[in-house]
Enzyme design. Structure first.
Site, PDB file in Angstrom:
ATOM      1  N   HIS A 174      30.339  13.930   8.055  1.00 52.69           N
ATOM      2  CA  HIS A 174      30.741  14.861   7.619  1.00 52.69           C
ATOM      3  C   HIS A 174      29.275  15.354   7.145  1.00 52.69           C
ATOM      4  O   HIS A 174      28.724  14.765   5.800  1.00 52.69           O
ATOM      5  CB  HIS A 174      31.225  15.681   7.418  1.00 52.69           C
ATOM      6  CG  HIS A 174      31.916  17.359   6.678  1.00 52.69           C
ATOM      7  ND1 HIS A 174      30.546  17.743   6.146  1.00 52.69           N
ATOM      8  CD2 HIS A 174      32.929  17.897   7.192  1.00 52.69           C
ATOM      9  CE1 HIS A 174      31.116  19.585   6.703  1.00 52.69           C
ATOM     10  NE2 HIS A 174      32.700  19.170   7.100  1.00 52.69           N
TER      11      HIS A 174
ATOM     12  N   ARG B  54      28.882  26.750   7.296  1.00 53.24           N
ATOM     13  CA  ARG B  54      27.695  26.592   8.007  1.00 53.24           C
ATOM     14  C   ARG B  54      27.654  27.589   9.115  1.00 53.24           C
ATOM     15  O   ARG B  54      27.107  28.160   9.883  1.00 53.24           O
ATOM     16  CB  ARG B  54      27.078  24.901   8.982  1.00 53.24           C
ATOM     17  CG  ARG B  54      26.551  24.291   7.714  1.00 53.24           C
ATOM     18  CD  ARG B  54      25.799  22.870   8.542  1.00 53.24           C
ATOM     19  NE  ARG B  54      27.330  22.133   8.990  1.00 53.24           N
ATOM     20  CZ  ARG B  54      27.738  22.096  10.157  1.00 53.24           C
ATOM     21  NH1 ARG B  54      27.065  22.010  11.515  1.00 53.24           N
ATOM     22  NH2 ARG B  54      28.698  21.212   9.995  1.00 53.24           N
TER      23      ARG B  54
END
Ligand SMILES: Cc1cc2nc3c(=O)[nH]c(=O)nc-3n(C[C@H](O)[C@H](O)[C@H](O)COP(=O)(O)OP(=O)(O)OC[C@H]3O[C@@H](n4cnc5c(N)ncnc54)[C@H](O)[C@@H]3O)c2cc1C
Length: 573
Positions: free
Chosen positions: A236, A258
């Site tokens: 991640h 994001r």
């Protein structure tokens, strides 16, 4: 050694384990269903830690075909298409079931429909959620249901060996350790579900819960089962970099940051993702590699990571949208809403796992696998949001299938006594030796896997990793436990954790050496091309006489071939 019996034994109480128990009990209330779990029911595993949410095509403007194509393309054409199809087609009914039968409640749009947020690598905002701590909602509600029904619990019982019948034809039960007393308990069962949830905790930075150490995959390998896609290890991109030795370092900051428009900045304050088509919203593998590149070329922050910045979206909005993340960052002195937070890629998820059928069956009759322990759904890259969908969808399927299977299974099978004795001797081994430095061993494993079998790989590094794993394995055998008590002896469990992690790491490295191309999470600097998509293959790892063997097997394009699409608008174009 204690003995107990149950019709269905479920190992693990994450999304897969709990859904399996509830479905099995619902389908056949007369069957005995038991959950054995290394931690506490409702408190352990990664489903509880799910932040961002759950992928499901519910919106009329979205479609199952679109969810499927995102999954296949995200996985670089390596997923088992039947498993992926089962995932996307069952997810809508599972979400309705989570809400209407079990009492979960996901966030809403003003018109009352379930809100879907943006997650990377997806063509539609289909990640449903409960704020930014979705897993707590799911696991709390499921655990309440399990407590309310007649489902037996063996909490703090660690499974250490899958035990076949004397003739080796089917499963007979599982050898466990009652961690509270240190006693061994053999649980005889007609059907067993492996749902211990993978968990790449063998890397320097990692996200999964501390109770996870790849025990399930290690047990499966020892039982002679094959793993597929073991090289596919997801990092991640945004693990919290709280500082050297801090417990929160590696903890994930969710993808929705994001997705919502967060920027990634290197040490010089530059947005280094702009060269990518989707910039910061590119898939996890792409973003992790880009961050790693900044770090290793000296363009990182003072502590060696990069920054995530949300302030341009408006601090109040960030605080409202990401309450949990803002608080988590504040715990270590960062202001996520208005300032910069240091992040680093962190090992998150194992796409690889035991080879299963679409009904969660394995090559050993009576043994089923669901959730992160199973391989094939995600191929080279799991989309954010497809993890909890995978565990709840296939957990439910496994529960239904086991409930249907047990009545035809006849009487309980007698376990193979030599397998039980060998497993006990292996677990007892560390008590025979003098003490040693388990922490040092663990640190060397974590550093070695991060450096040589992590985000960027090549043959020389992988060979180094292989040699390191052989050395650490030999050292572990020489390392004893100074304190001989068995009751809640966490050093003993650390020893066994390391043993499982080493075996799973060997599978990762063997498969990574065999795959001489770059797909998704697996990037070989010496073979940077993806290879011919039409001739896609997956790796199949087995343990034989303590040696890892790797075969490559052609991917079957049962629904769609590279270059084709199931999405009607794309087909028309
Ligand atoms: C921080 C974090 C955030 C995440 N966010 C998301 C997200 O937003 N969306 C998404 O889709 N996915 C997310 N994931 C991934 C997701 O959590 C997993 O894909 C999924 O929950 C795995 O479910 P599972 O049931 O297979 O395993 P888990 O939920 O991990 O459960 C495993 C269970 O097995 C038990 N166990 C382990 N070893 C043994 C043993 N030897 N004997 C008995 N029991 C054992 C554990 O104690 C635990 O109860 C996230 C993961 C993490 C770590």
């Amino acid at each position: 050694m204690q003995h107990s019996r149950t019709d269905i034994l479920i190992l693990g109480s994450g999304g897969a384990g709990l859904l399996a128990a509830l479905h099995a009990k619902q389908a056949r209330p007369e069957l005995d269903v038991t959950i054995a779990v290394k931690g506490l029911l409702g408190k352990s595993g990664c489903t509880r830690m799910v932040q961002g949410g759950y992928n499901v095509a519910l919106d009329p403007r979205d479609s199952i075909e679109r969810h499927f194509m995102d999954t296949i393309r995200g996985g670089s054409w390596l997923p088992n298409q039947e498993l992926a199809w089962r995932l996307v087609t069952t997810a809508p009914e599972r979400v309705l079931e989570l809400e209407n039968r079990y009492g979960c409640f996901f966030d809403r749009n003003p018109d009352g429909s379930i809100h879907g947020k943006a997650f990377a690598g997806q063509t539609f905002d289909r990640t449903i959620h409960k704020g930014d701590l979705t897993g707590i909602e799911i696991i709390n509600r499921l655990a309440e249901q399990v407590w309310a029904h007649d489902i037996a619990r063996l909490e703090e019982h660690r499974a250490i060996q899958l035990v076949p019948s004397r003739d080796g034809e089917r499963i007979a039960g599982v050898l466990t350790i009652d961690m509270r007393t240190g006693d061994y308990r053999f649980v005889q069962a007609k059907a067993v579900l492996l749902a211990t949830g993978g968990g790449p905790t063998m890397y320097r930075y990692h996200t999964p819960s501390g109770d996870k150490s790849c025990d399930g995959m290690a047990m499966a390998l020892r039982a002679g089962l094959s793993l597929r896609d073991s090289e596919m290890l997801q990092f991640h991109p945004t693990g919290l970099l709280a500082g050297e030795g801090k417990r929160l370092t590696g903890t994930v900051l969710e993808e929705g940051l994001r997705g919502a428009g967060g920027y990634l900045l290197n040490g010089a304050g530059e947005r280094f993702m702009l060269a990518e088509e989707k910039a910061e919203r590119a898939t996890r593998d792409v973003v992790s590699r880009a961050i790693f590149n900044e770090m290793r070329h000296g363009r990182g922050t003072a502590s060696g990571g990069v920054h995530i910045s949300m302030a341009h979206l408006g601090p109040d909005k960030v605080r409202a949208m990401f309450k949990g993340m803002v608080e988590r960052c504040a715990d270590v002195g960062y202001d996520l809403a208005g300032g910069l937070v240091e992040v680093v890629p962190t090992a998150h998820y194992m796409m690889g796992g035991v080879e299963v059928s679409i009904d969660c069956e394995t090559a050993l009759a009576g043994l089923f696998v669901a959730g992160e322990d199973a391989g094939g759904v995600h191929g080279s890259n799991r989309l954010g949001g497809n993890g909890v969908a995978n565990s709840t969808v296939f957990g439910g399927i496994a529960g239904d299938v086991m409930a249907a299977w047990v009545p035809g299974a006849g009487t309980f099978a007698e376990p193979d006594p030599t397998i039980i004795e060998t497993a006990r001797a292996r677990a007892e081994h560390p008590f025979a030796g003098a003490g040693g430095d388990l922490n040092g061993l663990r640190a060397r494993l974590a550093d070695g896997m991060w450096e040589d079998a992590g985000i960027l790989r090549d043959r020389a590094g992988l060979e180094r990793a292989r040699a390191m794993l052989d050395d650490l394995g030999a050292e572990l055998r020489q390392t004893g436990i100074a304190d001989g008590g068995r009751a809640f002896n966490l050093t003993w469990h650390d020893w066994m954790n390391l043993e499982s992690q080493l075996l799973a790491s060997r599978a990762i490295v063997a498969a990574a050496l065999a795959r001489e191309d770059s797909r998704g999470a697996h990037y070989r600097e010496d073979f940077p091309e993806p290879g011919d998509l039409e001739n896609s293959y997956f790796t199949r790892v087995r343990l034989h006489d303590n040696e890892m063997t790797v075969a490559t097997v052609a991917v079957e394009f049962t629904r769609v071939r590279p270059g084709e699409s199931l999405i009607p608008e794309e087909r028309a174009a």
